[in-house]
Design a protein around this motif. Structure first.
Motif, short mmCIF file in Angstrom:
data_model
loop_
_atom_site.label_atom_id
_atom_site.label_comp_id
_atom_site.label_asym_id
_atom_site.label_seq_id
_atom_site.Cartn_x
_atom_site.Cartn_y
_atom_site.Cartn_z
N PHE A 271 0.82 -1.21 0.00
CA PHE A 271 0.00 0.00 0.00
C PHE A 271 0.86 1.26 0.00
CE2 PHE A 271 -4.52 1.32 1.26
CZ PHE A 271 -5.02 0.84 0.06
N ALA A 272 2.07 1.20 0.58
CA ALA A 272 2.99 2.32 0.48
C ALA A 272 3.39 2.56 -0.98
CB ALA A 272 4.23 2.07 1.35
N ILE A 273 3.63 1.47 -1.70
CA ILE A 273 3.95 1.58 -3.12
C ILE A 273 2.74 2.12 -3.89
CG2 ILE A 273 4.51 0.24 -5.19
CD1 ILE A 273 6.14 -1.62 -3.35
N CYS A 274 1.56 1.68 -3.48
CA CYS A 274 0.33 2.20 -4.10
C CYS A 274 0.23 3.70 -3.92
CB CYS A 274 -0.88 1.49 -3.49
SG CYS A 274 -2.47 2.05 -4.15
N GLY A 275 0.47 4.18 -2.70
CA GLY A 275 0.39 5.62 -2.44
C GLY A 275 1.44 6.40 -3.20
N ALA A 276 2.66 5.87 -3.29
CA ALA A 276 3.72 6.55 -4.02
C ALA A 276 3.37 6.70 -5.49
CB ALA A 276 5.04 5.80 -3.85
N SER A 277 2.74 5.68 -6.05
CA SER A 277 2.46 5.67 -7.48
C SER A 277 1.14 6.32 -7.86
CB SER A 277 2.48 4.22 -8.01
OG SER A 277 1.57 3.41 -7.30
N THR A 278 0.37 6.79 -6.88
CA THR A 278 -0.90 7.47 -7.19
C THR A 278 -0.88 8.88 -6.57
OG1 THR A 278 -1.91 6.37 -5.27
CG2 THR A 278 -2.24 5.37 -7.44
N ASN A 279 -1.24 8.99 -5.30
CA ASN A 279 -1.25 10.30 -4.65
C ASN A 279 0.08 11.02 -4.78
OD1 ASN A 279 -3.18 8.45 -3.44
ND2 ASN A 279 -3.69 10.08 -2.01
N GLY A 280 1.16 10.30 -4.53
CA GLY A 280 2.46 10.93 -4.45
C GLY A 280 2.94 11.54 -5.74
N VAL A 281 2.70 10.89 -6.86
CA VAL A 281 3.22 11.40 -8.13
C VAL A 281 2.13 11.97 -9.05
CG1 VAL A 281 5.29 9.97 -8.08
CG2 VAL A 281 3.22 9.07 -9.13
N MET A 282 1.05 11.23 -9.23
CA MET A 282 0.05 11.68 -10.19
C MET A 282 -0.70 12.89 -9.69
SD MET A 282 0.33 9.95 -12.92
CE MET A 282 -1.20 10.40 -13.72
N TRP A 283 -1.19 12.85 -8.47
CA TRP A 283 -2.05 13.92 -7.99
C TRP A 283 -1.28 15.17 -7.60
CZ3 TRP A 283 -5.13 10.32 -4.20
CH2 TRP A 283 -5.78 9.34 -4.96
N THR A 284 0.04 15.05 -7.42
CA THR A 284 0.84 16.20 -7.03
C THR A 284 1.67 16.72 -8.19
OG1 THR A 284 0.99 15.29 -4.79
CG2 THR A 284 2.53 17.04 -5.36
N HIS A 285 2.21 15.84 -9.03
CA HIS A 285 3.21 16.27 -10.01
C HIS A 285 2.80 16.10 -11.46
CE1 HIS A 285 6.06 17.02 -6.85
NE2 HIS A 285 5.95 15.79 -6.39
N PHE A 286 1.68 15.47 -11.75
CA PHE A 286 1.33 15.28 -13.16
C PHE A 286 1.08 16.62 -13.86
CE2 PHE A 286 -1.75 14.76 -16.60
CZ PHE A 286 -1.12 13.80 -17.39
N THR A 287 0.31 17.50 -13.24
CA THR A 287 -0.01 18.78 -13.88
C THR A 287 1.24 19.62 -14.12
OG1 THR A 287 -2.26 18.80 -12.99
CG2 THR A 287 -1.32 20.92 -13.65
N PRO A 288 2.11 19.86 -13.12
CA PRO A 288 3.33 20.62 -13.42
C PRO A 288 4.26 19.90 -14.40
CG PRO A 288 3.38 19.81 -11.16
CD PRO A 288 2.00 19.58 -11.68
N ALA A 289 4.30 18.55 -14.38
CA ALA A 289 5.14 17.82 -15.32
C ALA A 289 4.64 18.01 -16.75
CB ALA A 289 5.17 16.34 -14.97
N ALA A 290 3.32 17.92 -16.93
CA ALA A 290 2.76 18.15 -18.26
C ALA A 290 2.99 19.58 -18.73
CB ALA A 290 1.26 17.83 -18.24
N HIS A 291 2.90 20.51 -17.79
CA HIS A 291 3.14 21.93 -18.13
C HIS A 291 4.58 22.13 -18.59
CE1 HIS A 291 2.26 26.18 -18.16
NE2 HIS A 291 3.30 26.42 -17.38
#
Length: 432
Positions: A257-277
């Motif tokens: 579940f730690a890996i699950c959190g890292a791969s969802t909340n941790g990266v997608m919900w925080t960094h996807f928008t600035p990464a795409a920008h």
């Protein structure tokens, strides 16, 4: 005389037909519905963090790692609060705990609009919003399903899981436009308004136990009296942790579940928008892609709940992690200034897999830890948020150090492969 008194019941059965019609909707479903609204609201608050990175950096000059620190604190407290909240719900009831949590997140959002220093952002968004949202996290969903449902537990778990992610992504386009047209403070105030709408519904409709309204749990064969309030919520929470921590499956579930959190909340919900920008994609387009992920989250979570009722949850977890890892490894190759078919394909696949891990993980907790399963699942959820917090901070640090988010996607994708292997090693209790 007795016969004349009975005769209306015996000879006029049509008069009794409306009763089943009026009672057709079991009270468990409105409870689950208002619980979903609370979870959606909490999810909306977790969405805003990713949209604040750019505006706060421009207005205050804070580094991305400094801003990421508040997000990390938010995610870690989100996880640590959940098991204690589950025990407090046994002590004081779901309605009081969830009502207080909604008030906390509203106050934290208001404080954010008048902050002037990074430590205030950490306290307002990291501590208050993090603790409030954590009280309405997956442990709350586990408590609702455990008390109010005997049948359809997997389905309801999937729906409540989808509600949280739906709140995160459904608000993204709206909040993104508000930030772009008006200001980030207006977006924070929009969430406060959402709380003022949901809080009265929670106080009016959410009930702590089926016995409070004189009904059986959905699918239960007999009426169950409400258990006495359990004092010492904090002690019970810690004891549940100590007991479960002596077992191997707990650490395996926490790790996955730690890996699950890292791969969802941790990266997608925080960094996807600035990464795409960074690749030239407008923030509104990136936010719309995340909203699409939210739509497919609903399908994936509900489908996973149904599958969990039928198949080995360990094999489901392994399949979800393996496929999620492959999508994240491919993401650096798909980042462009436009949302072409390859990116849309990624969005669909990631959306189906994003929160699909929750129903099988909760099912394993129920099998392994019985009456304490909601609290144990809360601790497993704490590991989820710890992984998310580490990944959120690492993403900001990687961007500051390398000028790109690509190393983050590759590293987290590889972690998902490890999660698939760990899931298969969980030993289920023997059935006699």
């Amino acid at each position: 005389m007795r016969q004349s008194l009975r005769s209306p019941q015996q000879h006029c059965p049509a008069r009794r037909q409306p009763l089943p019609v009026r009672n057709r909707v079991h009270r468990a479903w409105p409870v689950a519905g208002v619980a979903a609204l609370a979870v959606i609201t909490a999810g909306a608050f977790t969405t805003l963090a990713g949209l604040l990175v750019g505006p706060l950096h421009r207005e205050f000059g804070w580094s991305r790692s400094t801003i990421g620190l508040a997000s990390s604190v938010n995610m870690v407290l989100y996880g640590l609060t959940a098991p204690f909240a589950a025990a407090l719900m046994d002590r004081f009831g779901m309605r009081r705990v969830v009502g207080t949590a909604l008030a906390l997140v509203a106050f934290g959002a208001l404080w954010t609009t008048v902050m002037t220093a990074p430590w205030q952002f950490v306290l307002a968004w990291g501590v208050l919003v993090g603790a409030g949202c954590g009280s309405m996290a997956l442990a709350f969903a586990a408590t609702v399903t455990q008390r109010w449902f005997v049948r359809r537990r997997g389905l309801v778990t999937g729906v409540l899981t989808a509600a949280g992610v739906f709140g995160q992504f459904a608000f993204l386009p709206l909040l993104s436009r508000v930030v772009e047209r008006f200001a980030w403070r207006t977006a924070a105030l929009t969430l406060v308004v959402a709380v003022t709408v949901v809080l009265p519904l929670v106080l009016l409709l959410l009930r702590d136990h089926p016995a409070d309204v004189g009904v059986r749990a959905y699918g239960a064969g007999e009426f169950t009296a409400r258990p006495a309030s359990a004092p010492g919520a904090a002690r019970r929470t810690v004891r549940a942790l100590l007991r479960s921590a002596r077992t191997g499956p707990f650490w395996l579930l926490a790790a996955t579940f730690a890996i699950c959190g890292a791969s969802t909340n941790g990266v997608m919900w925080t960094h996807f928008t600035p990464a795409a920008h960074d690749h030239g994609m407008p923030a509104t387009v990136a936010s719309s892609l995340l909203a699409m992920i939210g739509v497919f989250n609903v399908v994936g979570a509900v489908a996973s709940g149904r599958l969990t009722d039928r198949f080995d949850p360990r094999r489901l977890l392994a399949a979800y992690f393996a496929l999620r890892g492959l999508t994240l490894l491919a993401l650096p190759l798909l980042m462009t200034a436009t949302a072409g078919p390859p990116m849309v394909t990624f969005v669909v696949l990631f959306g189906l897999l994003d929160v699909a891990t929750v129903p099988p993980t909760l099912a394993l907790c129920r099998e392994l830890y019985g009456g304490d399963s909601a609290i144990v699942f809360g601790w497993v959820g704490a590991a989820h948020q710890l992984g998310a917090g580490i990944a959120a901070f690492a993403g900001g640090a990687a961007r500051d150090a390398f000028g790109s988010y690509d190393p983050l996607w590759v590293g987290v994708g590889a972690l998902c492969g490890a999660g698939a292997l760990l899931a298969l090693t969980v030993v289920r209790p023997s059935r006699t």
